[in-house]
Design a protein around this motif. Structure first.
Motif, PDB file in Angstrom:
ATOM      1  N   ARG A 110      33.868 -25.150 -56.584  1.00 16.98           N
ATOM      2  CA  ARG A 110      32.966 -24.033 -56.875  1.00 16.98           C
ATOM      3  C   ARG A 110      31.650 -24.549 -57.440  1.00 16.98           C
ATOM      4  O   ARG A 110      31.574 -25.642 -57.992  1.00 16.98           O
ATOM      5  N   ILE A 111      30.633 -23.697 -57.289  1.00 21.62           N
ATOM      6  CA  ILE A 111      29.310 -23.973 -57.846  1.00 21.62           C
ATOM      7  C   ILE A 111      29.036 -22.891 -58.883  1.00 21.62           C
ATOM      8  O   ILE A 111      29.181 -21.702 -58.602  1.00 21.62           O
ATOM      9  N   VAL A 112      28.654 -23.308 -60.077  1.00 18.24           N
ATOM     10  CA  VAL A 112      28.320 -22.385 -61.152  1.00 18.24           C
ATOM     11  C   VAL A 112      26.800 -22.331 -61.273  1.00 18.24           C
ATOM     12  O   VAL A 112      26.127 -23.368 -61.268  1.00 18.24           O
ATOM     13  N   VAL A 113      26.285 -21.112 -61.373  1.00 12.99           N
ATOM     14  CA  VAL A 113      24.847 -20.896 -61.464  1.00 12.99           C
ATOM     15  C   VAL A 113      24.559 -20.050 -62.699  1.00 12.99           C
ATOM     16  O   VAL A 113      25.130 -18.974 -62.857  1.00 12.99           O
ATOM     17  N   GLU A 114      23.697 -20.534 -63.566  1.00 18.03           N
ATOM     18  CA  GLU A 114      23.161 -19.725 -64.659  1.00 18.03           C
ATOM     19  C   GLU A 114      21.762 -19.342 -64.207  1.00 18.03           C
ATOM     20  O   GLU A 114      20.826 -20.124 -64.290  1.00 18.03           O
ATOM     21  N   ALA A 115      21.653 -18.132 -63.673  1.00 18.66           N
ATOM     22  CA  ALA A 115      20.465 -17.729 -62.920  1.00 18.66           C
ATOM     23  C   ALA A 115      19.455 -16.957 -63.750  1.00 18.66           C
ATOM     24  O   ALA A 115      19.820 -16.224 -64.673  1.00 18.66           O
ATOM     25  N   ASP A 116      18.202 -17.095 -63.365  1.00 19.17           N
ATOM     26  CA  ASP A 116      17.188 -16.188 -63.871  1.00 19.17           C
ATOM     27  C   ASP A 116      17.593 -14.794 -63.402  1.00 19.17           C
ATOM     28  O   ASP A 116      18.053 -14.631 -62.266  1.00 19.17           O
ATOM     29  N   PRO A 117      17.445 -13.777 -64.253  1.00 16.90           N
ATOM     30  CA  PRO A 117      17.823 -12.425 -63.820  1.00 16.90           C
ATOM     31  C   PRO A 117      17.144 -11.998 -62.512  1.00 16.90           C
ATOM     32  O   PRO A 117      17.748 -11.285 -61.703  1.00 16.90           O
ATOM     33  N   GLY A 118      15.932 -12.468 -62.274  1.00 18.44           N
ATOM     34  CA  GLY A 118      15.243 -12.122 -61.035  1.00 18.44           C
ATOM     35  C   GLY A 118      15.835 -12.798 -59.810  1.00 18.44           C
ATOM     36  O   GLY A 118      15.734 -12.286 -58.695  1.00 18.44           O
ATOM     37  N   ALA A 119      16.461 -13.946 -59.997  1.00 20.70           N
ATOM     38  CA  ALA A 119      17.036 -14.695 -58.880  1.00 20.70           C
ATOM     39  C   ALA A 119      18.507 -14.345 -58.628  1.00 20.70           C
ATOM     40  O   ALA A 119      19.034 -14.655 -57.561  1.00 20.70           O
ATOM     41  N   ALA A 120      19.157 -13.713 -59.579  1.00 20.57           N
ATOM     42  CA  ALA A 120      20.592 -13.400 -59.434  1.00 20.57           C
ATOM     43  C   ALA A 120      20.912 -12.625 -58.156  1.00 20.57           C
ATOM     44  O   ALA A 120      21.920 -12.928 -57.505  1.00 20.57           O
ATOM     45  N   PRO A 121      20.091 -11.646 -57.725  1.00 21.02           N
ATOM     46  CA  PRO A 121      20.415 -10.949 -56.476  1.00 21.02           C
ATOM     47  C   PRO A 121      20.491 -11.876 -55.261  1.00 21.02           C
ATOM     48  O   PRO A 121      21.300 -11.655 -54.360  1.00 21.02           O
ATOM     49  N   PHE A 122      19.672 -12.920 -55.225  1.00 18.05           N
ATOM     50  CA  PHE A 122      19.738 -13.903 -54.133  1.00 18.05           C
ATOM     51  C   PHE A 122      21.120 -14.544 -54.085  1.00 18.05           C
ATOM     52  O   PHE A 122      21.740 -14.632 -53.021  1.00 18.05           O
ATOM     53  N   TYR A 123      21.609 -14.995 -55.232  1.00 16.30           N
ATOM     54  CA  TYR A 123      22.907 -15.671 -55.268  1.00 16.30           C
ATOM     55  C   TYR A 123      24.040 -14.710 -54.898  1.00 16.30           C
ATOM     56  O   TYR A 123      24.974 -15.087 -54.192  1.00 16.30           O
ATOM     57  N   ARG A 124      23.942 -13.473 -55.353  1.00 18.33           N
ATOM     58  CA  ARG A 124      24.960 -12.481 -54.977  1.00 18.33           C
ATOM     59  C   ARG A 124      24.946 -12.243 -53.471  1.00 18.33           C
ATOM     60  O   ARG A 124      25.999 -12.115 -52.845  1.00 18.33           O
ATOM     61  N   LYS A 125      23.772 -12.185 -52.899  1.00 17.74           N
ATOM     62  CA  LYS A 125      23.634 -11.919 -51.466  1.00 17.74           C
ATOM     63  C   LYS A 125      24.265 -13.029 -50.630  1.00 17.74           C
ATOM     64  O   LYS A 125      24.782 -12.769 -49.537  1.00 17.74           O
ATOM     65  N   ILE A 126      24.239 -14.253 -51.108  1.00 16.29           N
ATOM     66  CA  ILE A 126      24.823 -15.355 -50.337  1.00 16.29           C
ATOM     67  C   ILE A 126      26.272 -15.640 -50.719  1.00 16.29           C
ATOM     68  O   ILE A 126      26.835 -16.636 -50.282  1.00 16.29           O
ATOM     69  N   GLY A 127      26.857 -14.764 -51.537  1.00 13.75           N
ATOM     70  CA  GLY A 127      28.294 -14.865 -51.775  1.00 13.75           C
ATOM     71  C   GLY A 127      28.758 -15.209 -53.176  1.00 13.75           C
ATOM     72  O   GLY A 127      29.966 -15.312 -53.413  1.00 13.75           O
ATOM     73  N   ALA A 128      27.842 -15.396 -54.119  1.00 11.47           N
ATOM     74  CA  ALA A 128      28.266 -15.689 -55.491  1.00 11.47           C
ATOM     75  C   ALA A 128      28.741 -14.401 -56.158  1.00 11.47           C
ATOM     76  O   ALA A 128      28.293 -13.312 -55.824  1.00 11.47           O
ATOM     77  N   ARG A 129      29.645 -14.561 -57.099  1.00 10.51           N
ATOM     78  CA  ARG A 129      30.147 -13.405 -57.850  1.00 10.51           C
ATOM     79  C   ARG A 129      29.811 -13.578 -59.332  1.00 10.51           C
ATOM     80  O   ARG A 129      29.707 -14.694 -59.835  1.00 10.51           O
ATOM     81  N   ASP A 130      29.644 -12.461 -60.007  1.00  3.60           N
ATOM     82  CA  ASP A 130      29.337 -12.490 -61.437  1.00  3.60           C
ATOM     83  C   ASP A 130      30.526 -13.021 -62.218  1.00  3.60           C
ATOM     84  O   ASP A 130      31.683 -12.697 -61.924  1.00  3.60           O
ATOM     85  N   ALA A 131      30.222 -13.839 -63.225  1.00  3.44           N
ATOM     86  CA  ALA A 131      31.256 -14.435 -64.073  1.00  3.44           C
ATOM     87  C   ALA A 131      30.778 -14.454 -65.518  1.00  3.44           C
ATOM     88  O   ALA A 131      30.847 -15.469 -66.207  1.00  3.44           O
TER      89      ALA A 131
END
Length: 153
Positions: A110-131
């Motif tokens: 797995r890849i863990v991302v601590e995202a900028d709030p503005g970038a979080a939708p990009f990661y969700r769109k490509i398959g990441a889930r909130d944790a």
């Protein structure tokens, strides 16, 4: 020409740090906030030895950069920044695909991302889930969305 994903040279690191700074600024942060983030947005020579870094280049111009650190079965996405004028043109997806491939080849699940709030939708769109959330490495008291992307084997 096509987009090329390659390793950066050490002499490109200052320019990559500047790219990260320009990219972060698109979210409208003020100067004080941006200066507080400068260290976290910068590359150092040891990053090329201790982490995996790649750039996306087209027609000789660097359009984006990605950095991951892998430890055991987990990869941490440290940076993924794109030149503001090419956002939403596939560069981020290409760099994330590179990070996924490197993670898979080195045994991470797995890849863990601590995202900028503005970038979080990009990661969700490509398959990441909130944790949950994670504390910002730059701004005391600020919490960031923590996302997880499962690396399929």
């Amino acid at each position: 020409m096509a987009l090329i994903i390659r390793s950066p040279d050490i002499d490109e690191l200052p320019g990559l740090s500047d790219l990260c700074f320009r990219s972060k600024a698109v979210w409208g942060y003020d100067e004080k906030f941006m200066e507080a983030c400068r260290r976290e947005l910068s590359f150092a020579p040891q990053d090329l030895e201790q982490t995996h870094v790649a750039v996306a280049e087209e027609d000789g111009r660097i359009l984006g950069v990605v950095q991951i650190r892998i430890s055991a079965a987990e990869a941490e996405l440290l940076k993924l920044f794109i030149e503001p004028e090419v956002v939403r043109k596939g560069t981020g997806r290409a760099l994330f695909a590179w990070a996924t491939d490197v993670s898979r080849r080195t045994g991470a699940s797995r890849i863990v991302v601590e995202a900028d709030p503005g970038a979080a939708p990009f990661y969700r769109k490509i398959g990441a889930r909130d944790a949950g959330q994670a504390p910002s490495g730059s701004i005391p008291g600020r919490m960031l969305p923590r996302l997880v992307f499962d690396v399929l084997r």
